[in-house]
Design a protein around this motif. Sequence first.
Motif, mmCIF file in Angstrom:
data_model
loop_
_atom_site.group_PDB
_atom_site.id
_atom_site.type_symbol
_atom_site.label_atom_id
_atom_site.label_comp_id
_atom_site.label_asym_id
_atom_site.label_seq_id
_atom_site.Cartn_x
_atom_site.Cartn_y
_atom_site.Cartn_z
ATOM 1 N N ASN A 38 1.287 -3.156 -7.634
ATOM 2 C CA ASN A 38 0.492 -1.480 -8.458
ATOM 3 C C ASN A 38 -0.763 -1.884 -7.543
ATOM 4 O O ASN A 38 -1.564 -1.278 -7.444
ATOM 5 C CB ASN A 38 0.795 -1.091 -9.722
ATOM 6 C CG ASN A 38 2.187 -0.212 -9.878
ATOM 7 O OD1 ASN A 38 2.862 0.194 -9.080
ATOM 8 N ND2 ASN A 38 2.396 -0.225 -11.383
ATOM 9 N N SER A 41 -0.968 -1.796 -4.153
ATOM 10 C CA SER A 41 -1.612 -0.375 -3.599
ATOM 11 C C SER A 41 -2.700 0.079 -4.113
ATOM 12 O O SER A 41 -3.365 0.912 -3.452
ATOM 13 C CB SER A 41 -0.057 0.802 -4.981
ATOM 14 O OG SER A 41 1.170 0.127 -4.432
ATOM 15 N N GLY A 42 -3.739 -0.409 -5.474
ATOM 16 C CA GLY A 42 -4.972 0.244 -4.965
ATOM 17 C C GLY A 42 -5.537 -0.538 -3.706
ATOM 18 O O GLY A 42 -6.606 0.418 -3.491
ATOM 19 N N VAL A 45 -4.779 1.741 -1.449
ATOM 20 C CA VAL A 45 -5.448 2.961 -1.662
ATOM 21 C C VAL A 45 -7.478 2.774 -0.977
ATOM 22 O O VAL A 45 -7.544 3.782 -0.487
ATOM 23 C CB VAL A 45 -5.774 3.335 -3.261
ATOM 24 C CG1 VAL A 45 -6.729 4.826 -2.946
ATOM 25 C CG2 VAL A 45 -4.980 4.277 -3.734
ATOM 26 N N ILE A 49 -8.586 4.994 1.819
ATOM 27 C CA ILE A 49 -10.395 5.779 2.015
ATOM 28 C C ILE A 49 -10.987 4.772 3.389
ATOM 29 O O ILE A 49 -12.233 6.409 4.405
ATOM 30 C CB ILE A 49 -10.543 5.711 1.004
ATOM 31 C CG1 ILE A 49 -9.766 6.192 -0.480
ATOM 32 C CG2 ILE A 49 -12.703 6.319 0.523
ATOM 33 C CD1 ILE A 49 -10.927 5.732 -1.353
ATOM 34 N N VAL A 68 -4.128 7.671 1.641
ATOM 35 C CA VAL A 68 -4.795 7.841 -0.067
ATOM 36 C C VAL A 68 -3.485 8.843 -0.415
ATOM 37 O O VAL A 68 -3.474 8.487 -1.569
ATOM 38 C CB VAL A 68 -6.220 8.405 0.507
ATOM 39 C CG1 VAL A 68 -6.395 9.207 -1.021
ATOM 40 C CG2 VAL A 68 -6.960 7.659 1.432
ATOM 41 N N ILE A 69 -3.175 9.852 -0.374
ATOM 42 C CA ILE A 69 -2.288 11.283 -0.656
ATOM 43 C C ILE A 69 -0.361 10.111 -1.249
ATOM 44 O O ILE A 69 -0.801 9.567 -2.150
ATOM 45 C CB ILE A 69 -1.856 12.076 -0.407
ATOM 46 C CG1 ILE A 69 -2.897 12.495 -0.204
ATOM 47 C CG2 ILE A 69 -0.875 12.153 -1.286
ATOM 48 C CD1 ILE A 69 -2.838 13.778 0.326
ATOM 49 N N THR A 72 -2.354 7.373 -3.693
ATOM 50 C CA THR A 72 -2.357 7.207 -4.623
ATOM 51 C C THR A 72 -0.806 7.245 -5.678
ATOM 52 O O THR A 72 -0.861 7.175 -7.070
ATOM 53 C CB THR A 72 -3.039 8.265 -4.668
ATOM 54 O OG1 THR A 72 -4.663 8.101 -4.296
ATOM 55 C CG2 THR A 72 -3.960 9.139 -6.687
ATOM 56 N N ASN A 74 2.052 6.076 -5.305
ATOM 57 C CA ASN A 74 2.479 4.950 -5.436
ATOM 58 C C ASN A 74 1.973 3.687 -6.364
ATOM 59 O O ASN A 74 2.652 4.219 -7.609
ATOM 60 C CB ASN A 74 2.403 3.944 -4.736
ATOM 61 C CG ASN A 74 3.321 3.092 -4.592
ATOM 62 O OD1 ASN A 74 4.611 3.268 -5.378
ATOM 63 N ND2 ASN A 74 2.923 1.796 -3.690
ATOM 64 N N VAL A 75 0.743 3.975 -6.698
ATOM 65 C CA VAL A 75 -0.182 3.733 -7.619
ATOM 66 C C VAL A 75 -0.254 4.421 -9.196
ATOM 67 O O VAL A 75 0.680 3.882 -10.373
ATOM 68 C CB VAL A 75 -1.738 3.457 -7.773
ATOM 69 C CG1 VAL A 75 -2.810 3.657 -8.763
ATOM 70 C CG2 VAL A 75 -2.268 2.660 -6.910
ATOM 71 N N VAL A 76 -0.202 5.414 -8.953
ATOM 72 C CA VAL A 76 0.322 6.293 -10.611
ATOM 73 C C VAL A 76 1.516 6.344 -11.246
ATOM 74 O O VAL A 76 2.418 5.724 -12.457
ATOM 75 C CB VAL A 76 -0.163 7.945 -10.331
ATOM 76 C CG1 VAL A 76 -0.090 8.699 -11.594
ATOM 77 C CG2 VAL A 76 -1.612 7.873 -9.634
#
Length: 94
Positions: A38, A41-42, A45, A49, A68-69, A72, A74-76
């Motif tokens: 995770n 994955s940040g 992101v 961006i 980005v979508i 995000t 994946n991270v959440v």
Amino acid sequence: MDMFITSVTVFLLAIFVGFEVITKVPPTLHTPLMSGSNAISGITVVGAIVAAGSKEPLVAAVLGVVAVIFATINVVGGFLVTNRMLLMFKRKKN
């Protein structure tokens, strides 16, 4: 053409290394591994961006926004799954 071959080689090696790491990790270490992925994955992101905000052609900006979508999501999703897994290890109150 050389850049394309290099990118495909790196992509195939990443698939191989990822498969080997996932299959060799014992189940008790899946949660920390997921938390680490995770964090990676940040980084994705942030890179997306930067790509979305660049002054490159419109296609690059659109692909950056899509990246980005998906990053995000994946991270959440990863953090939600990790949180759910960690709740399984807590003691239940009577």
